[in-house]
Design a protein around this motif. Structure first.
Motif, PDB file in Angstrom:
ATOM      1  N   ASN A 305      34.537 -79.853  26.942  1.00 38.73           N
ATOM      2  CA  ASN A 305      33.874 -78.634  26.342  1.00 38.73           C
ATOM      3  C   ASN A 305      32.539 -79.647  25.750  1.00 38.73           C
ATOM      4  O   ASN A 305      31.858 -78.850  25.870  1.00 38.73           O
ATOM      5  N   MET A 306      32.799 -80.943  25.614  1.00 34.84           N
ATOM      6  CA  MET A 306      31.270 -81.682  25.975  1.00 34.84           C
ATOM      7  C   MET A 306      30.374 -81.296  27.699  1.00 34.84           C
ATOM      8  O   MET A 306      30.222 -80.905  27.765  1.00 34.84           O
ATOM      9  N   GLY A 307      31.281 -81.424  28.169  1.00 34.17           N
ATOM     10  CA  GLY A 307      31.528 -80.639  30.063  1.00 34.17           C
ATOM     11  C   GLY A 307      30.440 -79.250  30.060  1.00 34.17           C
ATOM     12  O   GLY A 307      29.527 -79.197  30.680  1.00 34.17           O
ATOM     13  N   ILE A 308      31.014 -78.689  29.020  1.00 28.73           N
ATOM     14  CA  ILE A 308      29.913 -77.384  29.150  1.00 28.73           C
ATOM     15  C   ILE A 308      29.088 -77.125  28.995  1.00 28.73           C
ATOM     16  O   ILE A 308      28.115 -76.485  29.394  1.00 28.73           O
ATOM     17  N   ALA A 309      28.982 -77.962  27.078  1.00 30.58           N
ATOM     18  CA  ALA A 309      27.226 -78.000  26.782  1.00 30.58           C
ATOM     19  C   ALA A 309      26.874 -78.410  27.960  1.00 30.58           C
ATOM     20  O   ALA A 309      25.042 -77.669  27.933  1.00 30.58           O
ATOM     21  N   THR A 310      26.958 -79.905  28.619  1.00 34.28           N
ATOM     22  CA  THR A 310      25.911 -80.632  29.583  1.00 34.28           C
ATOM     23  C   THR A 310      25.589 -79.621  30.535  1.00 34.28           C
ATOM     24  O   THR A 310      24.741 -79.377  30.758  1.00 34.28           O
ATOM     25  N   ALA A 311      26.763 -79.065  30.729  1.00 38.04           N
ATOM     26  CA  ALA A 311      26.345 -77.592  31.961  1.00 38.04           C
ATOM     27  C   ALA A 311      25.575 -77.421  31.831  1.00 38.04           C
ATOM     28  O   ALA A 311      24.396 -76.560  32.673  1.00 38.04           O
ATOM     29  N   GLY A 312      25.355 -76.182  30.380  1.00 36.86           N
ATOM     30  CA  GLY A 312      24.574 -75.310  29.987  1.00 36.86           C
ATOM     31  C   GLY A 312      23.472 -76.341  29.643  1.00 36.86           C
ATOM     32  O   GLY A 312      21.681 -75.366  30.364  1.00 36.86           O
ATOM     33  N   ILE A 313      23.138 -77.408  29.485  1.00 28.87           N
ATOM     34  CA  ILE A 313      21.603 -77.897  29.399  1.00 28.87           C
ATOM     35  C   ILE A 313      21.303 -77.882  30.074  1.00 28.87           C
ATOM     36  O   ILE A 313      19.671 -77.559  30.407  1.00 28.87           O
ATOM     37  N   GLY A 314      21.711 -78.351  31.482  1.00 30.00           N
ATOM     38  CA  GLY A 314      21.323 -79.021  32.492  1.00 30.00           C
ATOM     39  C   GLY A 314      21.645 -77.313  33.339  1.00 30.00           C
ATOM     40  O   GLY A 314      19.788 -78.023  33.552  1.00 30.00           O
ATOM     41  N   ALA A 315      21.554 -76.738  33.260  1.00 27.75           N
ATOM     42  CA  ALA A 315      21.448 -75.470  33.678  1.00 27.75           C
ATOM     43  C   ALA A 315      19.884 -74.535  33.005  1.00 27.75           C
ATOM     44  O   ALA A 315      18.961 -74.328  34.061  1.00 27.75           O
ATOM     45  N   TYR A 337      25.450 -73.862  21.523  1.00 26.58           N
ATOM     46  CA  TYR A 337      26.167 -72.454  21.202  1.00 26.58           C
ATOM     47  C   TYR A 337      27.869 -72.884  21.479  1.00 26.58           C
ATOM     48  O   TYR A 337      28.408 -72.906  20.617  1.00 26.58           O
ATOM     49  N   HIS A 338      28.093 -74.096  22.786  1.00 26.07           N
ATOM     50  CA  HIS A 338      29.126 -74.091  22.878  1.00 26.07           C
ATOM     51  C   HIS A 338      29.465 -75.132  21.396  1.00 26.07           C
ATOM     52  O   HIS A 338      30.362 -76.299  21.645  1.00 26.07           O
ATOM     53  N   MET A 339      27.874 -76.286  21.828  1.00 26.23           N
ATOM     54  CA  MET A 339      28.029 -77.980  20.521  1.00 26.23           C
ATOM     55  C   MET A 339      28.510 -77.176  19.461  1.00 26.23           C
ATOM     56  O   MET A 339      29.704 -77.608  19.289  1.00 26.23           O
ATOM     57  N   ILE A 340      27.894 -76.256  19.339  1.00 30.10           N
ATOM     58  CA  ILE A 340      28.908 -75.265  17.541  1.00 30.10           C
ATOM     59  C   ILE A 340      30.079 -75.511  17.965  1.00 30.10           C
ATOM     60  O   ILE A 340      30.438 -75.166  16.809  1.00 30.10           O
TER      61      ILE A 340
END
Lengths: 702, 241
Positions: A305-315, A337-340
Motif C-alpha cells: 500500500n505504501m508503494g501504491i501511495a508512493t506511485a500516486g505521489i510520483g505520478a 487518499y490512499h495514504m489515508i
C-alpha cells in the motif's frame, strides 16, 4: 493552546499508570490519553482547513541552528490521521498493558506517547534541525516499541535490524538535506524549496534520490524494506496497528516534503518515485501472498500500500513537472487518499489480527480457520477491512486505486515516449498488484475466518475483547464513509495537493455543475452531448466524482458517483434478497455437505492458505527463488531425523543487502589476515606507518 | 504436417445410430443365453458356474441377474440358444415412474465404482467414445452428485464404499434415480456377499433399475439410461421357456 493541553494529557497517561492497582489506573490513563488524541484530531482538522503556515515554536539554538515548528494543512492532515490511529489503537494498548508490572506499564505507555508526540513534531517540523530531531526521536521510540517484549530473541533481532536500516536511511536522508542546505544557504525547509530553481539539475537529482530512498525506508520502499515485516510481525500485538497504520506515513511525508519542490524542476525524480512505488507495491503483495503469519502478511501488504501511495505521489510530481498540474493534482490526490485509506483499513486489520491472537493464542494462518462462527462481529469487521484493502466498492480502497489508475492512463498527454513507457509499465504493475491483493485477502479472510477450524485453539476461540471490536467497528464505519463520501474528501485533499503540484484538481474531479446544469461550461456541454451523456441534478443527485480532461482533441470523461454506487448496491442487495425470498418459498431440501463421500471431513483435508496461493508461487517461482533447508539429526553415521523446510528469502535481501553484507565480510576477512595477534607484528605495522608518514611529510615539504 | 483432418473426413461418421436403427456390427454385445425347452435340463444347468440356470418343468430358465456370459452353455450337446440384443435393463422393483419429459434430452449421470473389477468402468468409458457418443442422446456424465439425476453404481459395494454411496445418494437433488450396473451391483456377482462387501446395492440405497451383465456392453448401459427417462422399455430378469 490545544497542543499544550493535549501534550499534558499525553504525559499524564503514563503518570496515572504509576498509581497502585491493576485496572483502574490504566482506565484513567486510557481516558486522558484518548482525550489528548481527540484534541489532536480537532487540532489536525483545524490545521487542514487553516492557513498555509502558522508558527508554533521558534527557537534559535546555539551552534545547531533554528529549531522551528509550524502548522501546515498537509501536516495537519497527517496529525489527524495519526491521532485517529492512536485513538483507535489505545484501548487495545491499555488492555494489553494490564499484564505488565506498574513500572513496565508506565514505560510502555510512555514509549507509545513518545511515538505520538515525536510524530506530531515531525509533521510540524520546518527546519532541518527540528526535522531530523523529531525523525530520530520517532525512530528511537519505534525501536522501543518493537523490542518492548524481550522475552524472545526475535523482537530483539527485528529491533536491531530496524534500527540499523533506520539509521542508514536517516544518514542518507541527512546527507541530502545537508547538501541542499549547503547549496541553498539556509536550514529552513521553505527557504530550501524557494532556492531550488537556482540549483543545478544534477545536484537536485542526487539530493532528491537520496531523500527518497533514505526517508522512504520508513515507508518500506525497496530496497530497504526487509525490516518492515520482521518489525511489524514481531512487535507486541497491540503495537502493530500503530506501527503500520501511523508510523509508515512518516516516510511518505518525509520524502514528499523534501522531494515535491525538487521534482517540479527535475522530472526524472518523479519517474523514479513512480517506478519505485509500483515495484514496491508488486514486491510487497507478492511476499504477502507467500506469508503464513497473519501479522507478517499484513506488514507485507503495508509495503504494497505504501508503494501504491508512493506511485500516486510520483505520478503527480511527474505530471506537474511536465506542465500538467491538473493531472498531477489528480494523481497526488489519489496518493494522499490512499495514504489515508491505508491508515484506516490497516489499523482495522491489525486490530483484527490482535483480537484473533487474544481469542486463539496464535496468528499463524495454518492454525486458524472457521473463526466466523466463533467471532462473528470481529470476523465481520475483519472482512470489511479485507474488502477495503482489496479495493472493492463501496469501501475506501476502491476510490484511491481507481483514481490512481485512471490518472496514470492520462499519460497520453505527455509527449515524451520514455515517460509514457514508464507510466504504462507502472500502471500495468499496479493493476497486477490490485489483482494479487484481491487474491491475497481472499486467502487471508478465507483461511482465517471460513472453513473448518484447523486446530483446537481455533475451534475453542474465546470471546474477542471489546477493546478490539469496538475500535474495529469505528474504523469500519470510517472506511465505509471514506469510500462513499469521496466527493467530500477530495476537495480537502485537492487543496492540500495544490501547493505540491501547482494546481487544485478539485474542479476537475468534483465538478460543481452536477448540482446545476446551467453551470456546465458550454464546451463541456457540447462535448458531453456529442457522446450522448446527459448530465444534471436528476442524473447524479449527490456531487459526483469525475476525471475529465479537455486539453486533448477528444474529451475524456470517467465518471463515478457515490450516490449512484449506493443506489446500484441497494438495488442489487434488494434483488438478491427478493430472489432469496422467492426461492425460500419454493420447495427446497436440506442436504448433507457433499465431501466426495469421505467418512469424515478432517480439517487437514481442506484447502489451506498455502494451497490457495500455490498457483501464484508456481507462476512467480523465478522471482521467489524458493529453496529447501534440510536439517538432519545424526548419531554417528546414522541419520535419525531429517526435516525439510521451504524458505523464501526476500528479493531485497537477496539482491541488495546480501551482496553488501558479503562484500563487507570479504573486506573484513582480508583485513583480519593482517591481525596475527602477536605483539611483534603490530610493532612492525606501527614502524611501517611511521616510515610511510615521514615519507609523505618529506615529500610534501619537498 | 498432420493429415488427420483429411483422414478423419475420409473415414466418415462412425457413430452408431442406435436406438433409432438396429445396431448390426458384429461383436457389439457378447450375447446372452435364452431359455429353452431342453430335454436334458439338469445337464445344462450344471454347466453354469453362477447358478443362473434353473431346471423347470418345461426346460431351462435363465436368471439373467446372475449370468456372467461365460459362454459355457453356448457350446456342447446341451447348448442353449444365445441372442445378440442389448435390451438388458430390468426393473428393480421401486414403483417410481421414469423421469419426465424435461429429462428426455438432459440427463446427468454420476458414476460410482463401488469396488468393481474395472470391466464395468471400461464399458462405461466407451460411452463417451465416438462410436457410442452418449451426448447425442442428451446424456452427460457429471462430476458431482449435486448435479446428477442418475446414480450409476458398479461393483459389489465394498464396506469401504458404503458411506460414499450413501452420501452421494443423499447429496443428489430430487427427483433422482439409482441404476445398478453389472451383476456385482445386483447381488455381489462372482464376489457374492462376504466379509468385505455388502453384495447388493439395494441394501444400501433404493434402486430403480438394474443393468445386468458382466460387464454390460455400452449399448446395454445406454439402454438402461434411456429407460430411466422412459425412452426404452425394461425387460424381465427371469426368462422362462
Amino acid at each position: 493552546m490545544l497542543y499544550v493541553l493535549a501534550y499534558l494529557l499525553f504525559a499524564s497517561g503514563p503518570l496515572l499508570a504509576l498509581l497502585p492497582g491493576r485496572r483502574i489506573p490504566l482506565i484513567f490513563a486510557w481516558i486522558t490519553m484518548t482525550a489528548g488524541c481527540v484534541l489532536m484530531i480537532v487540532q489536525g482538522a483545524l490545521a487542514v482547513g487553516g492557513p498555509v503556515e502558522q508558527s508554533l515554536i521558534r527557537w534559535a539554538l546555539p551552534i545547531i541552528g533554528t529549531f522551528d515548528f509550524v502548522q501546515t494543512p498537509l501536516g495537519g492532515l497527517l496529525i489527524l490521521i495519526t491521532a485517529v490511529v492512536f485513538a483507535t489503537a489505545l484501548p487495545f494498548v491499555t488492555r494489553d498493558a494490564t499484564v505488565f508490572s506498574t513500572g513496565r506499564r508506565t514505560l510502555f505507555l510512555a514509549i507509545v506517547m513518545l511515538t505520538l508526540v515525536s510524530m506530531i513534531g515531525f509533521f510540524s517540523a520546518s527546519t532541518i534541525v527540528s526535522f531530523i530531531f523529531s525523525w530520530e526521536l520517532a525512530a528511537l521510540a519505534i525501536w522501543g516499541l518493537i523490542t518492548f517484549e524481550t522475552r524472545h530473541s526475535k523482537p530483539v533481532a527485528a529491533g536491531l535490524l530496524t534500527m540499523a536500516l533506520s539509521e542508514l536511511g536517516s544518514l542518507v536522508g541527512l546527507a541530502s538535506l545537508l547538501l541542499l542546505a549547503g547549496a541553498a544557504g539556509t536550514t529552513q525547509l521553505n527557504g530550501i524549496a524557494a532556492a531550488i530553481p537556482h540549483l543545478s539539475p544534477m545536484l537536485l537529482l542526487i539530493t532528491g534520490l537520496l531523500a527518497f530512498f533514505g526517508f522512504g525506508m520508513k515507508a518500506g520502499i525497496v530496497p530497504l524494506n526487509v525490516w518492515l515485516p520482521a518489525a511489524h510481525g514481531t512487535a507486541p500485538r497491540s503495537i502493530s496497528p500503530i506501527l503500520s497504520g501511523a508510523t509508515l506515513n512518516l516516510g511518505l511525508y518525509a520524502f514528499l516534503r523534501i522531494d515535491a519542490p525538487i521534482a517540479l524542476h527535475q522530472p526524472d525524480l518523479g519517474l523514479v518515485i513512480l517506478a519505485s512505488g509500483a515495484l514496491t507495491a508488486l514486491i510487497g503483495i507478492l511476499y504477502a501472498l507467500v506469508e503464513r503469519d497473519m501479522k507478517r502478511l499484513l506488514a507485507q501488504s503495508s509495503v504494497e500500500n505504501m508503494g501504491i501511495a508512493t506511485a500516486g505521489i510520483g505520478a503527480g510530481l511527474t505530471f506537474a513537472a511536465y506542465g500538467h498540474p491538473l493531472l498531477g493534482g489528480i494523481s497526488m490526490v489519489a496518493g494522499l487518499y490512499h495514504m489515508i485509506n491505508h491508515s484506516t483499513f490497516k489499523t482495522l486489520l491489525f486490530l483484527g489480527a490482535g483480537g484473533i491472537e487474544v481469542a486463539t493464542g496464535t496468528h499463524n494462518l495454518d492454525q486458524l480457520g472457521g473463526l466466523m462462527r466463533r467471532l462473528p462481529v470481529l470476523g465481520g469487521f475483519f472482512l470489511a477491512g479485507a474488502f477495503a484493502i482489496a479495493a472493492l466498492p463501496p469501501f475506501n480502497g476502491f476510490v484511491s486505486e481507481w483514481l490512481l489508475l485512471e490518472s496514470l492512463l492520462r499519460v497520453v498527454e505527455i509527449p515524451v515516449v520514455p515517460v509514457r513507457i514508464a507510466f504504462a509499465i507502472s500502471g500495468a504493475v499496479l493493476a497486477l498488484t490490485s489483482g494479487l491483493a484481491l487474491t491475497c485477502f481472499i486467502m487471508l479472510s478465507g483461511s482465517a475466518l471460513m472453513g473448518l477450524p484447523r486446530t483446537a485453539q481455533a475451534a475453542g476461540a474465546r470471546r474477542a475483547p471489546h477493546s478490539v471490536v469496538i475500535p474495529m467497528g469505528i474504523l469500519t464505519l470510517l472506511s465505509l464513509l471514506l469510500g462513499l463520501a469521496a466527493t467530500v474528501i477530495i476537495p480537502v485533499l485537492g487543496r492540500l495537493a495544490a501547493p505540491l503540484v501547482g494546481a487544485d484538481p478539485t474542479a476537475t474531479l468534483v465538478p460543481a455543475f452536477f448540482h446545476n446544469t446551467s453551470r456546465i461550461p458550454r464546451a463541456v456541454q457540447q462535448a458531453l452531448d456529442a457522446i450522448g451523456a446527459h448530465v444534471g441534478a436528476v442524473f447524479m443527485p449527490v456531487r459526483s466524482l469525475i476525471v475529465m480532461h479537455l486539453d486533448s482533441t477528444a474529451p475524456v470523461v470517467y465518471a463515478m458517483s457515490a450516490a449512484l454506487t449506493g443506489v446500484v448496491l441497494a438495488l442489487m442487495l434488494g434483488g438478491v434478497w427478493l430472489v432469496a425470498r422467492g426461492l425460500r418459498r419454493r420447495r427446497s431440501s436440506r442436504n448433507i455437505l457433499w465431501d466426495a463421500g469421505l467418512a469424515r471431513l478432517r480439517p487437514e483435508m481442506t484447502y489451506t492458505a498455502t494451497t490457495f496461493v500455490a498457483p501464484v508461487r508456481v507462476i512467480f517461482a523465478g522471482f521467489f527463488h524458493p529453496h529447501i533447508e534440510v536439517e538432519e539429526e545424526r548419531q554417528g553415521a546414522f541419520v535419525l531425523t531429517r526435516s525439510y523446510r521451504g524458505v523464501i528469502a526476500n528479493i531485497s535481501d537477496r539482491a541488495v543487502l546480501s551482496p553488501i553484507i558479503g562484500g563487507a565480510m570479504a573486506i573484513a576477512t582480508l583485513l583480519a589476515r593482517m591481525h596475527k595477534g602477536r605483539m611483534n607484528t603490530y610493532a612492525g605495522y606501527i614502524l611501517l606507518a611511521m616510515v610511510l608518514l615521514l615519507v609523505i611529510v618529506a615529500a610534501g615539504r619537498g | 504436417m498432420s493429415f488427420w483432418p483429411y483422414f478423419g473426413l475420409k473415414r466418415g461418421i462412425k457413430t452408431t445410430s442406435w436406438p433409432s436403427a438396429k445396431e448390426q456390427s458384429p461383436g457389439i454385445t457378447p450375447g446372452r443365453p435364452r431359455s429353452a425347452s431342453n430335454a436334458s435340463s439338469n445337464a445344462t444347468t450344471q454347466l453354469c458356474p453362477t447358478g443362473a440356470l434353473h431346471p423347470v418343468e418345461t426346460g431351462v430358465s435363465v436368471d439373467l441377474t446372475h449370468c456372467i456370459h461365460c459362454q459355457r452353455c453356448r457350446q456342447g450337446p446341451h447348448a442353449l440358444p444365445w441372442e445378440d440384443d442389448v435390451a438388458w435393463t430390468v426393473n428393480a422393483g421401486t414403483a417410481l415412474s421414469p423421469l419426465g419429459y424435461r429429462f428426455r434430452r438432459s440427463l446427468h449421470v454420476r458414476y460410482i465404482d463401488a469396488g468393481a473389477c474395472g470391466a464395468c468402468i471400461n464399458e462405461a468409458r466407451l460411452l463417451d467414445a465416438p462410436v457410442y457418443n452418449l451426448h447425442r442422446l442428451g446424456i452427460f456424465i457429471t462430476a458431482s452428485p449435486r448435479d446428477a439425476d442418475v446414480l450409476l453404481v458398479a461393483g459389489p459395494i465394498t464396506n469401504a464404499m458404503c458411506t460414499a454411496v450413501r452420501k452421494a445418494y443423499s447429496a443428489m437433488p430430487h427427483p433422482k434415480r439409482v441404476v445398478g450396473m453389472g451383476v456385482c451391483a445386483i447381488n455381489g456377482g462372482i464376489f457374492g456377499e462376504n466379509f468385505a462387501c455388502v453384495g447388493g446395492l439395494q441394501k444400501i440405497v433404493p434402486v430403480d433399475l438394474w443393468i445386468p451383465g458382466c460387464p454390460p456392453p455400452p449399448l446395454a448401459i445406454l439402454h438402461g439410461l434411456l429407460a430411466v427417462v422412459g425412452r426404452t422399455q425394461c425387460t424381465t430378469a427371469e426368462e422362462l421357456p
